[in-house]
Every structure is written in structure tokens, then in C-alpha cells.
Design a protein around this motif. Structure first.
Motif, short mmCIF file in Angstrom:
data_model
loop_
_atom_site.label_atom_id
_atom_site.label_comp_id
_atom_site.label_asym_id
_atom_site.label_seq_id
_atom_site.Cartn_x
_atom_site.Cartn_y
_atom_site.Cartn_z
N CYS A 94 0.84 -1.21 0.00
CA CYS A 94 0.00 0.00 0.00
C CYS A 94 0.87 1.25 0.00
O CYS A 94 0.59 2.20 -0.73
CB CYS A 94 -0.92 0.02 1.22
N ASN A 95 1.91 1.25 0.82
CA ASN A 95 2.79 2.41 0.88
C ASN A 95 3.46 2.70 -0.46
O ASN A 95 3.55 3.85 -0.88
CB ASN A 95 3.85 2.23 1.97
N ARG A 96 3.91 1.64 -1.14
CA ARG A 96 4.54 1.83 -2.46
C ARG A 96 3.53 2.41 -3.44
O ARG A 96 3.83 3.33 -4.20
CB ARG A 96 5.08 0.50 -2.99
N GLN A 97 2.32 1.88 -3.40
CA GLN A 97 1.31 2.37 -4.34
C GLN A 97 0.81 3.76 -3.96
O GLN A 97 0.46 4.55 -4.84
CB GLN A 97 0.17 1.37 -4.44
N ARG A 107 0.42 9.40 -5.38
CA ARG A 107 0.71 10.81 -5.10
C ARG A 107 1.50 11.44 -6.24
O ARG A 107 1.19 12.55 -6.68
CB ARG A 107 1.51 10.93 -3.80
N ARG A 108 2.51 10.74 -6.69
CA ARG A 108 3.35 11.26 -7.78
C ARG A 108 2.57 11.43 -9.08
O ARG A 108 2.83 12.35 -9.84
CB ARG A 108 4.55 10.35 -8.00
N SER A 109 1.64 10.53 -9.33
CA SER A 109 0.89 10.57 -10.58
C SER A 109 -0.37 11.45 -10.49
O SER A 109 -1.01 11.71 -11.50
CB SER A 109 0.50 9.16 -11.03
N GLY A 110 -0.70 11.88 -9.28
CA GLY A 110 -1.87 12.73 -9.09
C GLY A 110 -3.19 11.97 -9.17
O GLY A 110 -4.24 12.57 -9.39
N ASP A 111 -3.17 10.67 -8.95
CA ASP A 111 -4.37 9.83 -9.02
C ASP A 111 -5.09 9.90 -7.68
O ASP A 111 -4.90 9.05 -6.80
CB ASP A 111 -3.98 8.40 -9.38
N GLN A 112 -5.94 10.90 -7.53
CA GLN A 112 -6.61 11.15 -6.26
C GLN A 112 -7.54 10.00 -5.87
O GLN A 112 -7.62 9.63 -4.71
CB GLN A 112 -7.39 12.47 -6.32
N LEU A 166 -6.40 3.64 -1.45
CA LEU A 166 -5.27 3.07 -0.72
C LEU A 166 -5.22 3.53 0.73
O LEU A 166 -4.91 2.76 1.63
CB LEU A 166 -3.96 3.39 -1.44
N LYS A 167 -5.56 4.79 0.97
CA LYS A 167 -5.61 5.29 2.34
C LYS A 167 -6.66 4.53 3.15
O LYS A 167 -6.43 4.18 4.30
CB LYS A 167 -5.92 6.78 2.36
N ALA A 168 -7.81 4.29 2.53
CA ALA A 168 -8.88 3.54 3.21
C ALA A 168 -8.42 2.11 3.50
O ALA A 168 -8.68 1.58 4.58
CB ALA A 168 -10.15 3.55 2.36
#
Length: 72
Positions: free
Chosen positions: A8-11, A16-21, A27-29
Motif C-alpha cells: 500500500c505504501n509503495r502504491q 501521489r506522484r501521478s496525481g491519481d486522487q 489506498l488510504k482507506a
């Protein structure tokens, strides 16, 4: 569960880097659910531990399959 959190941390970093909100929120959930499940494991019966382990094994497989490949 540690392997799932690492995946999850890697993704999360990639999202974040790709801006995929949308992916970032997913992933946070998932990360929060994993932390909550870790707490529940402390008092879980063996059957529940086995069930949770199976769920997280499958989740790890899914996360690894969807992990972005490094560009060479």
C-alpha cells in the motif's frame, strides 16, 4: 499484514506522484482498514485469524498484480 501495508505504501507513493486522487483515497482507506484489523487480531479466535490471513493474502496478490512496473 506487514506485506500488505508495504505494498500500500509503495502504491500510495506512486498515486501521489501521478496525481491519481481516486487511487490515493482507495489506498488510504485500505491502509486504515489494515491497521484496524491488526488491532482486532489481538483478541481474535483462531478461525478469525485464519479468515483474516486468507483475506490479506488475496489482497496482497491483488496489490502486487496492480503495482506499477518500474520504467527501464
Amino acid at each position: 499484514m506487514g506485506a500488505v501495508l508495504s505494498a500500500c505504501n509503495r502504491q500510495l507513493l506512486h498515486a501521489r506522484r501521478s496525481g491519481d486522487q481516486r487511487r490515493l483515497e482507495e489506498l488510504k482507506a485500505q491502509q486504515q482498514k489494515c491497521v484496524e484489523d491488526q488491532v482486532r487480531l489481538r483478541d481474535a479466535a483462531p478461525e478469525e485469524i485464519a479468515r483474516i490471513a486468507a483475506v490479506y493474502n488475496e489482497l496482497l496478490n491483488e496489490l502486487e498484480a496492480s503495482e506499477p512496473q518500474a520504467e527501464g
